[in-house]
Motif scaffolding. Structure first.
Motif, PDB file in Angstrom:
ATOM      1  N   VAL A 198       1.362  -1.006  -0.042  1.00  0.00           N
ATOM      2  CA  VAL A 198       0.255   0.191   0.248  1.00  0.00           C
ATOM      3  C   VAL A 198       0.874   0.962   0.114  1.00  0.00           C
ATOM      4  O   VAL A 198       2.127   1.431   1.070  1.00  0.00           O
ATOM      5  CB  VAL A 198      -0.816   0.173   1.173  1.00  0.00           C
ATOM      6  N   MET A 199       0.802   2.110  -0.794  1.00  0.00           N
ATOM      7  CA  MET A 199       1.830   3.343  -1.285  1.00  0.00           C
ATOM      8  C   MET A 199       0.881   4.444  -0.627  1.00  0.00           C
ATOM      9  O   MET A 199       0.395   4.528  -1.334  1.00  0.00           O
ATOM     10  CB  MET A 199       2.214   2.773  -2.565  1.00  0.00           C
ATOM     11  N   LEU A 200       1.323   5.572   0.697  1.00  0.00           N
ATOM     12  CA  LEU A 200       0.946   5.833   1.027  1.00  0.00           C
ATOM     13  C   LEU A 200       1.141   7.294   0.660  1.00  0.00           C
ATOM     14  O   LEU A 200       1.960   7.645   0.556  1.00  0.00           O
ATOM     15  CB  LEU A 200       1.087   6.261   2.856  1.00  0.00           C
ATOM     16  N   ILE A 201      -0.055   8.183  -0.048  1.00  0.00           N
ATOM     17  CA  ILE A 201       0.550   9.706  -0.588  1.00  0.00           C
ATOM     18  C   ILE A 201      -0.180  10.745   0.129  1.00  0.00           C
ATOM     19  O   ILE A 201      -0.936  10.664   0.421  1.00  0.00           O
ATOM     20  CB  ILE A 201       0.057   9.774  -1.797  1.00  0.00           C
ATOM     21  N   ASP A 202       0.894  11.480   0.846  1.00  0.00           N
ATOM     22  CA  ASP A 202       0.258  13.199   1.012  1.00  0.00           C
ATOM     23  C   ASP A 202      -0.183  13.750  -0.078  1.00  0.00           C
ATOM     24  O   ASP A 202       0.067  14.473  -0.273  1.00  0.00           O
ATOM     25  CB  ASP A 202       1.379  13.257   1.776  1.00  0.00           C
ATOM     26  N   ALA A 203      -1.820  13.752   0.649  1.00  0.00           N
ATOM     27  CA  ALA A 203      -2.918  14.763  -0.235  1.00  0.00           C
ATOM     28  C   ALA A 203      -2.191  16.294  -0.350  1.00  0.00           C
ATOM     29  O   ALA A 203      -2.888  16.586  -1.924  1.00  0.00           O
ATOM     30  CB  ALA A 203      -4.288  15.169   0.346  1.00  0.00           C
ATOM     31  N   ALA A 204      -1.570  16.682  -0.166  1.00  0.00           N
ATOM     32  CA  ALA A 204      -0.697  18.254  -0.432  1.00  0.00           C
ATOM     33  C   ALA A 204       0.618  17.909  -0.360  1.00  0.00           C
ATOM     34  O   ALA A 204       1.234  18.520  -1.574  1.00  0.00           O
ATOM     35  CB  ALA A 204      -0.877  18.921   1.392  1.00  0.00           C
ATOM     36  N   LYS A 205       1.484  17.068  -0.155  1.00  0.00           N
ATOM     37  CA  LYS A 205       2.753  16.980  -0.524  1.00  0.00           C
ATOM     38  C   LYS A 205       2.920  15.504  -2.216  1.00  0.00           C
ATOM     39  O   LYS A 205       4.400  16.315  -2.553  1.00  0.00           O
ATOM     40  CB  LYS A 205       3.731  16.286   0.453  1.00  0.00           C
ATOM     41  N   GLY A 206       1.721  15.256  -1.990  1.00  0.00           N
ATOM     42  CA  GLY A 206       2.244  14.206  -3.232  1.00  0.00           C
ATOM     43  C   GLY A 206       2.855  13.187  -3.895  1.00  0.00           C
ATOM     44  O   GLY A 206       3.934  12.653  -2.420  1.00  0.00           O
ATOM     45  N   VAL A 207       3.503  12.652  -4.647  1.00  0.00           N
ATOM     46  CA  VAL A 207       4.829  12.363  -4.424  1.00  0.00           C
ATOM     47  C   VAL A 207       6.041  12.496  -4.182  1.00  0.00           C
ATOM     48  O   VAL A 207       6.980  13.392  -4.333  1.00  0.00           O
ATOM     49  CB  VAL A 207       5.718  11.586  -5.912  1.00  0.00           C
ATOM     50  N   GLU A 208       6.834  12.021  -2.688  1.00  0.00           N
ATOM     51  CA  GLU A 208       8.589  12.570  -2.267  1.00  0.00           C
ATOM     52  C   GLU A 208       9.076  11.276  -2.322  1.00  0.00           C
ATOM     53  O   GLU A 208       8.983  10.226  -2.981  1.00  0.00           O
ATOM     54  CB  GLU A 208       7.886  12.331  -1.126  1.00  0.00           C
ATOM     55  N   PRO A 209       9.896  11.913  -2.232  1.00  0.00           N
ATOM     56  CA  PRO A 209      11.476  11.159  -2.590  1.00  0.00           C
ATOM     57  C   PRO A 209      11.544   9.731  -2.301  1.00  0.00           C
ATOM     58  O   PRO A 209      12.216   8.972  -2.962  1.00  0.00           O
ATOM     59  CB  PRO A 209      12.942  12.043  -1.898  1.00  0.00           C
ATOM     60  N   GLN A 210      11.428   9.286  -1.358  1.00  0.00           N
ATOM     61  CA  GLN A 210      11.634   7.996  -0.142  1.00  0.00           C
ATOM     62  C   GLN A 210      10.400   6.867  -1.048  1.00  0.00           C
ATOM     63  O   GLN A 210      10.456   6.386  -1.122  1.00  0.00           O
ATOM     64  CB  GLN A 210      11.546   8.170   1.103  1.00  0.00           C
ATOM     65  N   THR A 211       9.139   8.192  -1.582  1.00  0.00           N
ATOM     66  CA  THR A 211       7.842   6.866  -1.891  1.00  0.00           C
ATOM     67  C   THR A 211       9.021   6.709  -3.108  1.00  0.00           C
ATOM     68  O   THR A 211       8.469   5.722  -4.139  1.00  0.00           O
ATOM     69  CB  THR A 211       7.108   8.140  -2.164  1.00  0.00           C
ATOM     70  N   MET A 212       9.705   7.434  -4.222  1.00  0.00           N
ATOM     71  CA  MET A 212       9.873   6.884  -5.542  1.00  0.00           C
ATOM     72  C   MET A 212      10.413   5.956  -4.997  1.00  0.00           C
ATOM     73  O   MET A 212      10.514   4.546  -5.954  1.00  0.00           O
ATOM     74  CB  MET A 212      10.857   8.042  -5.891  1.00  0.00           C
ATOM     75  N   LYS A 213      11.518   5.712  -4.091  1.00  0.00           N
ATOM     76  CA  LYS A 213      12.693   4.921  -4.198  1.00  0.00           C
ATOM     77  C   LYS A 213      11.744   3.745  -3.877  1.00  0.00           C
ATOM     78  O   LYS A 213      12.037   2.363  -4.254  1.00  0.00           O
ATOM     79  CB  LYS A 213      13.752   4.872  -2.954  1.00  0.00           C
ATOM     80  N   LEU A 214      10.852   3.754  -2.771  1.00  0.00           N
ATOM     81  CA  LEU A 214      10.100   2.337  -2.517  1.00  0.00           C
ATOM     82  C   LEU A 214       9.875   2.202  -3.302  1.00  0.00           C
ATOM     83  O   LEU A 214       9.007   0.939  -3.533  1.00  0.00           O
ATOM     84  CB  LEU A 214       9.667   2.424  -1.091  1.00  0.00           C
ATOM     85  N   PHE A 215       9.284   2.428  -4.244  1.00  0.00           N
ATOM     86  CA  PHE A 215       8.385   2.308  -5.212  1.00  0.00           C
ATOM     87  C   PHE A 215       9.026   1.607  -6.052  1.00  0.00           C
ATOM     88  O   PHE A 215       8.234   0.440  -7.089  1.00  0.00           O
ATOM     89  CB  PHE A 215       7.126   3.518  -6.249  1.00  0.00           C
ATOM     90  N   LYS A 216      10.246   2.092  -6.856  1.00  0.00           N
ATOM     91  CA  LYS A 216      11.316   1.400  -8.033  1.00  0.00           C
ATOM     92  C   LYS A 216      11.256  -0.283  -7.224  1.00  0.00           C
ATOM     93  O   LYS A 216      11.315  -0.936  -7.982  1.00  0.00           O
ATOM     94  CB  LYS A 216      12.156   2.424  -8.360  1.00  0.00           C
ATOM     95  N   VAL A 217      11.797  -0.453  -5.948  1.00  0.00           N
ATOM     96  CA  VAL A 217      11.840  -1.564  -5.078  1.00  0.00           C
ATOM     97  C   VAL A 217      10.826  -2.722  -5.654  1.00  0.00           C
ATOM     98  O   VAL A 217      10.908  -3.866  -6.079  1.00  0.00           O
ATOM     99  CB  VAL A 217      12.042  -1.481  -3.915  1.00  0.00           C
ATOM    100  N   CYS A 218       9.454  -2.142  -5.548  1.00  0.00           N
ATOM    101  CA  CYS A 218       8.398  -2.959  -4.987  1.00  0.00           C
ATOM    102  C   CYS A 218       8.202  -2.785  -6.619  1.00  0.00           C
ATOM    103  O   CYS A 218       7.918  -4.292  -7.102  1.00  0.00           O
ATOM    104  CB  CYS A 218       6.958  -2.536  -5.435  1.00  0.00           C
ATOM    105  N   ARG A 219       8.041  -2.004  -7.674  1.00  0.00           N
ATOM    106  CA  ARG A 219       8.518  -2.925  -9.142  1.00  0.00           C
ATOM    107  C   ARG A 219       9.296  -4.072  -9.941  1.00  0.00           C
ATOM    108  O   ARG A 219       9.733  -4.421 -10.183  1.00  0.00           O
ATOM    109  CB  ARG A 219       7.919  -1.518 -10.105  1.00  0.00           C
TER     110      ARG A 219
END
Length: 252
Positions: free
Chosen positions: A113-134
């Motif tokens: 489950v990828m959690l996104i802050d409604a105000a901040k959007g996609v943040e750096p650590q989220t992108m790193k973890l997303f790449k690992v999942c992909r």
């Protein structure tokens, strides 16, 4: 292994669901974990990461350092029963200083489950973890958090998720209002409006009212209040130009 033992093992495997929650720090990951445990019946009261004045901390943040800093620095697993399934939630560190632990834990996850802050959007650590999942072929379900605070336009946020991460997003729920005017979400799959009540900041649980019907149904439009026109316009746009939700594709 006997046939009986093998059959029992197969049943045990089939009834388990294990997922990780990934996000940038302070997106609300541990708070979401606590709420899932609360509504799943594992906790009687959701922990508050920052509620140090009353010495109450998140169940999943049990180390002294986690309590002091208000962040997760170690991985932990919480389990509860739901509709005949055993759900295992992997709560992993979001802070980059402890990301190696998160990368290792992701190997045990069926999905994320990828959690996104409604105000901040996609943040750096989220992108790193997303790449690992992909890289590991882990299915991802995105949850946009903090809709009860003033955030960005939902269509703009969805566009960023698609552009930055290079994916096609299919919204299952769509927010009705935002910030202090947030009322709930419209469920596009079940064709119903979910209105939330009692969700003031710090509330342990909220109640909900369900209004069945298409987005342009009179009862649904009335229940949406001042957000009705904007929500209807967004949903019509998604129906016409957005990706179609395919449950079978998700299962594969």
């Amino acid at each position: 292994m006997t046939e009986t033992a093998a059959s029992q093992l197969r049943r045990e495997v089939e009834t388990r669901r294990t997922f990780d929650i990934i996000s940038h720090p302070d997106a609300g990951k541990t708070t979401l974990t606590e709420k899932l445990l609360l509504y799943g019946g594992a906790n009687r009261q959701a922990g508050a990461v920052r509620a140090r004045r009353v010495d109450r901390h998140a169940t999943s943040d049990w180390l002294a350092l986690e309590k002091q800093r208000g962040i997760s620095v170690s991985s932990s697993v919480m389990t509860f029963e739901h509709e005949g399934l055993r759900v295992n939630i992997l709560d992993t560190p979001g802070h980059h200083d402890f990301s190696e632990d998160t990368y290792r834990t992701l190997t045990a996850a069926d999905s994320a489950v990828m959690l996104i802050d409604a105000a901040k959007g996609v943040e750096p650590q989220t992108m790193k973890l997303f790449k690992v999942c992909r890289m590991r072929g882990i299915p991802i379900f995105t949850f946009v958090n903090k809709s009860d605070r003033q955030g960005r336009d939902p269509l703009e946020l969805m566009g960023e998720i698609e552009d930055v991460l290079g994916i096609h997003a299919t919204p299952v729920n769509w927010p009705v209002g935002a910030g202090k005017d947030f009322r709930g979400v419209y469920d596009r799959v079940e064709r119903r409006l979910l209105l939330f009540h009692g969700g003031e900041h710090g509330a342990q649980q909220v109640s909900r009212t369900v209004v069945e019907g298409a987005p342009n149904h009179h009862a649904v439009q009335t229940a949406m209040g001042t957000a009705a026109d904007e929500v209807l316009e967004s949903l019509e746009l998604l129906d016409g130009a957005g990706e179609r939700y395919d449950a079978e594709q998700v299962k594969r």
